[in-house]
Structure formats: C-alpha cells, structure tokens
Design a protein around this motif. Structure first.
Motif, PDB file in Angstrom:
ATOM      1  N   SER A   1       0.856  -1.159   0.141  1.00 51.94           N
ATOM      2  CA  SER A   1      -0.058   0.301   0.002  1.00 51.94           C
ATOM      3  C   SER A   1       0.897   1.239  -0.161  1.00 51.94           C
ATOM      4  CB  SER A   1      -0.762  -0.090   1.379  1.00 51.94           C
ATOM      5  OG  SER A   1       0.100   0.057   2.526  1.00 51.94           O
ATOM      6  N   ASP A   2       0.239   2.317  -0.167  1.00 50.44           N
ATOM      7  CA  ASP A   2       1.089   3.687  -0.054  1.00 50.44           C
ATOM      8  C   ASP A   2       1.649   3.734   1.289  1.00 50.44           C
ATOM      9  OD1 ASP A   2       0.312   4.214  -2.508  1.00 50.44           O
ATOM     10  OD2 ASP A   2      -1.346   5.526  -2.084  1.00 50.44           O
ATOM     11  N   HIS A   3       0.974   3.276   2.288  1.00 48.38           N
ATOM     12  CA  HIS A   3       1.629   3.268   3.555  1.00 48.38           C
ATOM     13  C   HIS A   3       2.760   2.370   3.935  1.00 48.38           C
ATOM     14  CE1 HIS A   3       1.581   2.860   8.171  1.00 48.38           C
ATOM     15  NE2 HIS A   3       1.469   1.810   7.847  1.00 48.38           N
ATOM     16  N   ASP A   4       2.933   1.401   3.253  1.00 50.68           N
ATOM     17  CA  ASP A   4       3.931   0.408   3.067  1.00 50.68           C
ATOM     18  C   ASP A   4       5.159   1.304   2.491  1.00 50.68           C
ATOM     19  OD1 ASP A   4       2.497  -1.611   4.284  1.00 50.68           O
ATOM     20  OD2 ASP A   4       1.927  -2.281   2.413  1.00 50.68           O
ATOM     21  N   ILE A   5       4.859   2.041   1.241  1.00 43.23           N
ATOM     22  CA  ILE A   5       5.911   2.583   0.699  1.00 43.23           C
ATOM     23  C   ILE A   5       6.364   3.808   1.444  1.00 43.23           C
ATOM     24  CG2 ILE A   5       6.506   4.242  -1.253  1.00 43.23           C
ATOM     25  CD1 ILE A   5       6.247   1.223  -2.236  1.00 43.23           C
ATOM     26  N   GLU A   6       5.649   4.612   2.201  1.00 44.29           N
ATOM     27  CA  GLU A   6       5.754   5.427   3.109  1.00 44.29           C
ATOM     28  C   GLU A   6       6.781   5.097   4.398  1.00 44.29           C
ATOM     29  OE1 GLU A   6       2.049   7.098   4.126  1.00 44.29           O
ATOM     30  OE2 GLU A   6       1.682   8.088   2.049  1.00 44.29           O
TER      31      GLU A   6
ATOM     32  N   LYS B   1       5.200   1.937  -8.315  1.00 46.74           N
ATOM     33  CA  LYS B   1       5.804   1.807  -6.927  1.00 46.74           C
ATOM     34  C   LYS B   1       7.339   2.117  -6.966  1.00 46.74           C
ATOM     35  CE  LYS B   1       1.727  -0.448  -5.015  1.00 46.74           C
ATOM     36  NZ  LYS B   1       0.885  -1.467  -4.599  1.00 46.74           N
TER      37      LYS B   1
ATOM     38  N   ARG C   1       8.581   5.813  -6.896  1.00 46.81           N
ATOM     39  CA  ARG C   1       8.582   6.313  -5.597  1.00 46.81           C
ATOM     40  C   ARG C   1       9.912   5.772  -4.872  1.00 46.81           C
ATOM     41  NH1 ARG C   1       3.553   6.363  -1.966  1.00 46.81           N
ATOM     42  NH2 ARG C   1       4.957   7.844  -1.051  1.00 46.81           N
TER      43      ARG C   1
END
Length: 453
Positions: free
Chosen positions: A133-138, A175, A178
């Motif tokens: 998820s975006d949370h994981d990437i962050e 991803k 990013r």
C-alpha cells in the motif's frame, strides 16, 4: 478491527525491561502514546533516550513506565512473532510459482506464499509490489528499509498482469518510481519463462530497468523452476542449451553496454544458464561484489575463488581419510574440480562426489537446495560414503536439520550408517569440511538464524 497489541515472549536477563518488572506474558500497548504496528515501529520508537512505555500486565492492570536510557539502547524485549505483525501472503497466481508445484502432504509452512515488503528488507525475500500500500511505501522511505528486493519478471504492464494473474500487477510497477525518487536501494529479479518474457521482452525489461540506476543496483535473470507436479497449471516449457545461449547473449551485451557508462554490470545471469549452455562461468570481476549470491548468481565462482584462497593458505600434509559429498546435478562437476585441487595438496584424502537426481520434484530440478531426504536415502544407500557425508546447508530449513520432505538429517544418518556434517556454502567452509578440520561438528547447521535488528 485489528488491535496493535504485542505479547511479550521473553525478557532478557539484566535488561531495562527486567529492571522495570516487565514479564513474559505482559502486553506491549504503546510507546510515547503511539501504537506499534510492527518491529520497525518498535525499533524506531525505542531509540530515544527518554520514552514512556505502556504495558498491560497479566492481571489486567496497565502500567505507564517512564524510562531513561542510552540512545539506541534496547529494552530487552522479545516477542512471540519476530515481525510483531502477521506475515502478508501473496495474492497473485503467478504462472511460474514454485509453491503451486509442490505435492500435497508436505510441511504446512512450505505452502505459505510470502509477499511481504518488510521481509524483503529483513530476510532478502523478493516481492512483487502488488501487496504494498501507499502506507508501506511511506514506511520504507521513512525508516530507510533498504535494500528492497523486487521480483519484476517484465516491465510490460499487460504481460506482467498475465504472468502474475493480477490485473493490478502492471500498475504496481509505478511504486518503483517512488522508491527511486526517495533514493531507496533496490535489487531486482526476472524469473524467465520460455516464449513468454524472454527474447525481445527481456530486452525491453532490461532497457526499462536501467533508468533506475544507480538505486536499482543489480538485476538477476533466473530460469523458471519446473517440478513434475504441474497438472492443471499454465503450460511452461524447460529451456534448452540453445535457449540458454541466447539468454546469455542478451545479458552479456547489456552488461558490456551498461558497464561502459555506469561502471556496473547491473544485469546478471544465474549460474544455471552457464551450466545449461555449457559455457564458462564469468570471472569474479563481472559479479560486482556478488550482490545476488542467494539468487544463484556467482555462487560457483565465489565457491571456486574462496576455495583456491583457502588452499593457498595451507601447505598440505599426509593426513588420510575418505569423505563424500552429495549434491545436485547442477554443480557436481565444479565441486569435483575443487575437490581435485584439494587432493593435489592432500594426496591421502579421498573425496567422492555423488550427483543426486531429483526424483521427488523431477529431473528438471537440479539445484542442491531442493533435494529431499528420501532421494538422498534412496540413491546413497549402499554407496561408500567414507568417514563423513557432507551436505550443503541449503538443503535444510533455516536453523534446522530437516529436509523439505520432513526427513531429518539424524534419520538419514541412521539409515546410511554414516556421520553427516552440514556445511556452509563458502569455499572456505568446503575446504575445512573435506579436510575434517571441524570433525566434531556433526549435524551442526552453521547457518545463522536471521534476527530482526
């Protein structure tokens, strides 16, 4: 709704936690008012010199503990789950997945399909990005969880969707952008399937991936593993000698081109391609420091070079004994060459190499790491095994002495009536093992457990 509560499994003696009367069975609820999702949140939050730890005792009481300590000093807590969170399983139905090719009735944990980006950092696992998820990437960017190992297969979005059987698999490649923009170090892998992502598709993938240099530091190309348990699965064909030569031509051409501009070879073929093509394993310099040894890239060259160095340090003597080595058919000839180098200095040492055919998974599987106890038992019974049978640590579950089919090394030892030594994968360990310089270390799997640090 999942609650972020973490049961404490062990309190280290002499630790801050023991001093604060925290006990096994207590629940860690928060640090500095922040809930803890996983081990990375925990490690980050305990770094400060002053923290407030919220604990629920086994009687239901909640203790708020104000702790002063040295910066980065650990509390001395261990949890029943080293990740402090559930492991995330793969949602894909990849056409090349080896787990789908396992027979029924094996150890339950072997059927778990991992696709957890956190384990990519902790254990070197490769992830498809489809489960992130975006949370994981962050979190990866915030905590600098690098390197992240990515299983690309192809950069063609439509083809990737087909290969992973996931309609979001092509979109997931964004991803990588990013991670690249955040300068996160990455490694890549391409599992090559004949007539699917090879040829021009491989050319495209390598070309596309070069734009992520230098943060994508290396990419390996490995052939799909095909077991005999493929009924009902996507029809895949094994690569031939001629196929392997074509793959190597592409890899070598790109290596030369990239090295001229970047000083790195970047794209690497696993050892299996060279052995299948019957071509020489590349010189050590071509492997850029062996960044993908665990993916079978440069393992034979590394073994050979380390073995030569280990022998150069020795003068040789008249010791006399006989040992045997059982291995997969893939590396048997190279192990024989290294064994011959040993016996030149130690003429009274006899080393017998036994290539084992993988009847359990099928003859297409030739690596030592997928040999089973029953194949070893069947093919070594009645053979002259000498004083010791040497087996690679890669045949065993990490930290244990159990083969994939749940036969234990102890059981095999009793059947064969020969002592077994489990040997690490380096050339140094190979030389020590065949010379019986660790003669008393029977059934010691010296591979270290991976810890969450």
């Amino acid at each position: 709704m999942k609650t972020n509560e973490h049961k404490i499994d062990r309190v280290l003696p002499g630790s801050i936690a023991q001093e604060m009367e925290i006990e096994p069975g207590d629940i860690l609820l928060a640090i500095d008012g922040k809930e803890i999702e996983d081990i990375f949140d925990y490690r980050y939050l305990v770094e400060s010199e002053q923290i407030v730890v919220l604990i629920r005792k086994q009687n239901g009481e909640e203790w708020e503990l104000e702790i002063e300590k040295e910066e980065y000093e650990d509390l001395g807590l261990e949890f029943d789950n080293g990740l402090m969170d559930d492991y995330r399983s793969c949602r894909n139905k990849c056409i090349f997945c080896f787990i789908d090719q396992l027979p029924k009735g094996m150890r339950e944990t072997l059927y778990f399909k991992d696709d957890d980006s956190r384990l990519s950092y902790l254990q070197g696992n490769y992830v498809t990005l489809t489960n992130m998820s975006d949370h994981d990437i962050e979190k990866i960017i915030r905590y600098r969880l690098e390197p992240i190992n990515i299983s690309f297969q192809t950069t063609n979005p439509d083809l990737r969707c087909k290969m992973l059987h996931n309609r979001f698999a092509g979109e997931a490649l964004k991803k990588v952008d990013r991670l690249y923009e955040a300068e996160i170090e990455m490694n890549g892998q391409i599992v090559l399937c004949k007539n699917i992502n090879d040829g021009q598709e491989l050319e495209r993938t390598i070309s596309d991936l070069t734009r992520y240099l230098p943060y994508l530091t290396s990419v390996s190309v490995v052939p799909v593993g095909l077991s005999r348990y493929r009924d009902g699965l996507y029809p895949l064909e094994p690569f031939t000698k001629e196929d392997a030569k074509e793959v190597l031509k592409i890899v070598h051409r790109w290596q030369k081109k990239i090295y001229q501009t970047c000083g790195s070879h970047f794209i690497h073929a696993s050892d299996e391609w060279y052995l299948l093509a019957q071509e020489e394993i590349p010189e050590e310099e071509r492997y850029d420091g062996y960044m993908q040894l665990e993916n079978g890239v440069g393992m034979i060259r590394s073994l050979w070079e380390e073995g030569k160095l280990a022998l150069e340090e020795r003068t040789g003597d008249d010791r006399s004994h006989k040992v045997s080595i059982a291995t997969g058919r893939l590396a048997a000839d190279y192990l024989q060459k290294l064994a011959d180098q040993v016996t030149q200095k130690y003429p009274n040492v006899e080393i017998m190499i036994y290539p084992i055919e993988n009847k359990f998974f099928g003859e297409q599987i030739t690596v030592a790491g997928l040999l089973t106890g029953q194949d070893l038992r069947e093919q070594l019974t009645g053979k002259d095994l000498g004083e010791r049978l040497l087996l690679s640590e890669n045949m065993f579950k990490n930290g244990e002495t159990v083969f994939l089919d749940d036969v234990s090394a102890e059981e095999l030892e009793k059947t064969l009536q020969t002592k077994i030594n489990i040997v690490q994968s380096s050339g140094w360990d190979f030389v020590e093992a065949v010379l019986l310089e660790k003669k008393d270390e029977i059934l010691q799997n010296s591979r270290k457990e991976k810890h969450y640090e």
